[in-house]
Design an enzyme around this catalytic site. Structure first.
Site, PDB file in Angstrom:
ATOM      1  N   GLU A 139       0.962  -1.146  -0.027  1.00  8.86           N
ATOM      2  CA  GLU A 139      -0.125  -0.026   0.010  1.00  8.86           C
ATOM      3  C   GLU A 139       1.112   1.256  -0.103  1.00  8.86           C
ATOM      4  O   GLU A 139       0.616   2.304  -0.660  1.00  8.86           O
ATOM      5  CB  GLU A 139      -0.863   0.010   1.401  1.00  8.86           C
ATOM      6  CG  GLU A 139      -1.886  -1.173   1.281  1.00  8.86           C
ATOM      7  CD  GLU A 139      -2.925  -0.986   0.042  1.00  8.86           C
ATOM      8  OE1 GLU A 139      -3.582  -0.061  -0.197  1.00  8.86           O
ATOM      9  OE2 GLU A 139      -2.933  -2.088  -0.742  1.00  8.86           O
ATOM     10  N   TRP A 156       2.007   1.741  -3.520  1.00  6.86           N
ATOM     11  CA  TRP A 156       1.071   2.343  -4.410  1.00  6.86           C
ATOM     12  C   TRP A 156       1.329   3.801  -4.431  1.00  6.86           C
ATOM     13  O   TRP A 156       1.274   4.465  -5.154  1.00  6.86           O
ATOM     14  CB  TRP A 156      -0.159   1.808  -4.053  1.00  6.86           C
ATOM     15  CG  TRP A 156      -0.787   0.582  -4.498  1.00  6.86           C
ATOM     16  CD1 TRP A 156      -0.980  -0.776  -4.058  1.00  6.86           C
ATOM     17  CD2 TRP A 156      -1.143   0.392  -5.950  1.00  6.86           C
ATOM     18  NE1 TRP A 156      -1.316  -1.482  -4.955  1.00  6.86           N
ATOM     19  CE2 TRP A 156      -1.748  -0.824  -6.237  1.00  6.86           C
ATOM     20  CE3 TRP A 156      -1.356   1.435  -7.121  1.00  6.86           C
ATOM     21  CZ2 TRP A 156      -2.135  -1.320  -7.373  1.00  6.86           C
ATOM     22  CZ3 TRP A 156      -1.898   0.819  -8.172  1.00  6.86           C
ATOM     23  CH2 TRP A 156      -2.209  -0.403  -8.260  1.00  6.86           C
ATOM     24  N   TRP A 180     -20.409  10.470 -21.030  1.00  2.25           N
ATOM     25  CA  TRP A 180     -21.017  10.236 -19.522  1.00  2.25           C
ATOM     26  C   TRP A 180     -22.142  10.851 -19.747  1.00  2.25           C
ATOM     27  O   TRP A 180     -22.740  11.863 -20.425  1.00  2.25           O
ATOM     28  CB  TRP A 180     -20.246  11.122 -18.859  1.00  2.25           C
ATOM     29  CG  TRP A 180     -18.588  10.746 -18.667  1.00  2.25           C
ATOM     30  CD1 TRP A 180     -17.552  11.237 -19.230  1.00  2.25           C
ATOM     31  CD2 TRP A 180     -18.151   9.552 -18.191  1.00  2.25           C
ATOM     32  NE1 TRP A 180     -16.408  10.786 -19.051  1.00  2.25           N
ATOM     33  CE2 TRP A 180     -16.872   9.429 -18.434  1.00  2.25           C
ATOM     34  CE3 TRP A 180     -18.615   8.458 -17.686  1.00  2.25           C
ATOM     35  CZ2 TRP A 180     -15.893   8.386 -17.841  1.00  2.25           C
ATOM     36  CZ3 TRP A 180     -17.736   7.490 -17.060  1.00  2.25           C
ATOM     37  CH2 TRP A 180     -16.378   7.419 -17.212  1.00  2.25           C
ATOM     38  N   ASN A 192     -11.066   1.793   2.354  1.00  3.56           N
ATOM     39  CA  ASN A 192     -10.560   1.628   1.025  1.00  3.56           C
ATOM     40  C   ASN A 192     -11.578   0.711  -0.056  1.00  3.56           C
ATOM     41  O   ASN A 192     -11.637   0.776  -1.344  1.00  3.56           O
ATOM     42  CB  ASN A 192      -9.289   0.977   0.861  1.00  3.56           C
ATOM     43  CG  ASN A 192      -8.524   1.470  -0.382  1.00  3.56           C
ATOM     44  OD1 ASN A 192      -8.624   2.448  -1.009  1.00  3.56           O
ATOM     45  ND2 ASN A 192      -8.061   0.298  -1.048  1.00  3.56           N
ATOM     46  N   TRP A 227     -15.796  10.389 -13.864  1.00  4.89           N
ATOM     47  CA  TRP A 227     -14.943  10.003 -12.578  1.00  4.89           C
ATOM     48  C   TRP A 227     -14.564  11.317 -11.983  1.00  4.89           C
ATOM     49  O   TRP A 227     -14.384  11.520 -10.889  1.00  4.89           O
ATOM     50  CB  TRP A 227     -13.803   9.260 -13.156  1.00  4.89           C
ATOM     51  CG  TRP A 227     -12.928   9.589 -13.932  1.00  4.89           C
ATOM     52  CD1 TRP A 227     -13.226   9.364 -15.663  1.00  4.89           C
ATOM     53  CD2 TRP A 227     -11.763  10.440 -13.955  1.00  4.89           C
ATOM     54  NE1 TRP A 227     -11.840   9.786 -16.121  1.00  4.89           N
ATOM     55  CE2 TRP A 227     -11.241  10.603 -15.232  1.00  4.89           C
ATOM     56  CE3 TRP A 227     -11.189  11.162 -12.902  1.00  4.89           C
ATOM     57  CZ2 TRP A 227     -10.279  11.454 -15.633  1.00  4.89           C
ATOM     58  CZ3 TRP A 227     -10.073  11.940 -13.199  1.00  4.89           C
ATOM     59  CH2 TRP A 227      -9.357  11.907 -14.480  1.00  4.89           C
ATOM     60  N   TRP A 273      -9.513   7.096  -8.500  1.00  4.86           N
ATOM     61  CA  TRP A 273     -10.584   7.034  -9.439  1.00  4.86           C
ATOM     62  C   TRP A 273     -10.562   6.691 -10.950  1.00  4.86           C
ATOM     63  O   TRP A 273     -11.566   6.053 -11.513  1.00  4.86           O
ATOM     64  CB  TRP A 273     -11.162   8.725  -9.413  1.00  4.86           C
ATOM     65  CG  TRP A 273     -11.964   8.889  -8.226  1.00  4.86           C
ATOM     66  CD1 TRP A 273     -11.659   9.244  -7.111  1.00  4.86           C
ATOM     67  CD2 TRP A 273     -13.482   8.533  -8.077  1.00  4.86           C
ATOM     68  NE1 TRP A 273     -12.649   9.498  -6.215  1.00  4.86           N
ATOM     69  CE2 TRP A 273     -14.012   9.024  -7.109  1.00  4.86           C
ATOM     70  CE3 TRP A 273     -14.235   8.122  -8.985  1.00  4.86           C
ATOM     71  CZ2 TRP A 273     -15.096   8.849  -6.588  1.00  4.86           C
ATOM     72  CZ3 TRP A 273     -15.605   7.788  -8.793  1.00  4.86           C
ATOM     73  CH2 TRP A 273     -16.130   8.295  -7.515  1.00  4.86           C
TER      74      TRP A 273
END
Length: 438
Positions: free
Chosen positions: A260, A263, A292, A327, A345, A368
């Site tokens: 993590e 990341w 969208w 998360n 998004w 996202w």
């Protein structure tokens, strides 16, 4: 402090601690007395519509702690409120500055601000010296065999682990040199009201991480009803903890938690090497062709946790009430907005940016875009989370949902905003049409 004494300034930004602070360490080793500085940046604060923002209270509280620690050493921190350009012009006129030290910030606004300030300082023959502090590896320290930045996480993480050693994880021994701080007394920290904000409850998560939690992290982290995550996001965001301390602890107790942290490095190097992602563009440009629906009524229902999908609504209620969302649930709510409702998004990213205590541009944008399918390492566009299946898997007893959606079995709870099967087929069609145009 003599008015004629040449000094170094350490400029705090997202590194709000004395311990293991790279830029502060180098400032203290410069040979000059060091004056710490923090600027409440109006370019950032003026853009916050909510003046009851817990993040500003967190910064204020943290600065009060730093000031108290410095006063114990007969020193202080200069705290200014304003636009950085004007603040620096004032400081240059007040002090005889030899050098300015700070730590890297990789966000688009921050890099533009730092270039402007470096230019102002240069006109006075003052160097702005910046250092890596908030990540273990940055920019282009980890590259592929072709000397290009990684855009897929798994090979990046392998390269990260192959390169890391004690040198990269060692703390800077700031404490040994704190006697080189300027001996001075400065005005008290301005109040929150002075900078246009209201004080919020002081109920922030602890900056320490329980080793027992880390030992169970892999097995517990996906279950939102369990207190199985570190909740250190806000501390990482504002640098009240050292990433090097955390990475050493993770290496010892939990490879999953270490991943993590990796990341974070990954998304920060993506933001640096592909700055268009931080300026409203999809990492993969073909995804900017998606049509969208952007139904404002449905977006409002999502924001308020009134979609009729209990796990989604629980996550949004948790976010709205606490500034935190688990998360696993972040992934479900983000997927629901982009794929079930076909809402851009960027709308969700902006809402999270407003609400999350641990909002971080690199990670928020990366998450996202992953959910929307438009980013690095993205979930394939045809992978569409089924909220019911996610609930069955990660909140089987409904404990998380019961906590955050107490109205679930009442007449007040809405019917599902859209049918899952219909939404899935609509999404696949919209994405396919956009991507086939390439």
């Amino acid at each position: 402090m003599s008015s004629k004494e040449k000094i170094a300034i350490f400029w705090y930004r997202r590194d709000l601690r004395l311990h293991d602070n790279a830029g502060l360490y180098h400032a203290l080793r410069s040979g000059y007395r060091v004056l710490p500085l923090f600027i409440f940046d109006r370019n950032i604060l003026d853009a916050l519509d909510n003046k009851y923002d817990k993040r500003v209270t967190f910064i204020h509280k943290t600065l009060a702690g730093i000031q108290e620690s410095l006063k114990e050493k007969s020193s202080d921190i200069l705290i200014e409120y304003g636009f950085p350009k004007a603040v620096w012009e004032k400081i240059i006129s007040q002090y005889d500055i030899a050098e300015v030290y700070t730590n890297h910030d990789y966000e688009p606004y921050a890099t533009e601000r730092d270039q402007e300030i470096a230019g102002i300082l240069k006109t006075k023959n003052i160097d702005l010296k910046s250092f890596k502090d908030q990540v273990i590896f940055e920019k282009q320290e980890i590259l592929t065999g072709q000397n290009t930045p990684y855009t897929v996480f798994t090979p990046y993480s392998r390269a990260w682990k192959a390169k890391v050693n004690d040198f990269f994880l060692s703390s800077y021994p700031v404490e040994k040199y704190l006697d080189r701080l300027i001996k001075t007394q400065l005005p008290q920290l301005p109040s929150l009201e002075d900078i246009g904000f209201q004080e919020t409850p002081d109920d922030f998560p602890s900056a320490s991480v329980d080793e027992q939690l880390l030992n169970k992290y892999e097995e517990q982290r996906n279950y939102p009803a369990i207190n199985g995550t570190s909740r250190l996001g806000i501390h990482l965001r504002f640098g009240t903890v050292s990433i090097r301390d955390l990475a050493r602890k993770a290496s010892k107790h939990s490879e999953t938690w270490l991943n993590e942290l990796i990341w974070r490095d990954f998304y920060h190097q993506i933001l640096w090497n592909y700055p268009h992602v931080g300026k409203g563009h999809a990492f993969r440009s073909e995804y900017d062709r998606i049509k969208w629906r952007n139904n404002e009524k449905e977006f409002k229902a999502w924001c308020e946790g009134k979609t009729g999908y209990p796990l989604v609504d629980a996550g949004m209620h948790e976010l709205n009430e606490t500034g935190f969302m688990h998360n696993r649930v972040r992934m479900v709510t983000a997927s629901f907005l982009t794929k079930h409702l076909l809402i851009d998004w960027r709308w969700g990213e902006a809402y999270f940016a407003e609400k999350l205590l641990d909002y971080d541009l690199a990670a928020n944008n990366g998450g996202w875009q992953w959910a929307a399918g438009s980013g690095t390492d993205a979930a394939p566009y045809f992978r569409i989370f089924n909220p019911a299946a996610q609930t069955e898997k990660f909140d089987k007893k409904g404990d998380y949902i019961k906590k955050w959606v107490p109205e679930l079995n009442s007449l007040d709870y809405p019917s599902p905003i859209v049918d899952h099967k219909f939404a899935r087929e609509r999404c696949l069609k919209a994405y396919k049409e956009a991507l086939d145009k390439g």
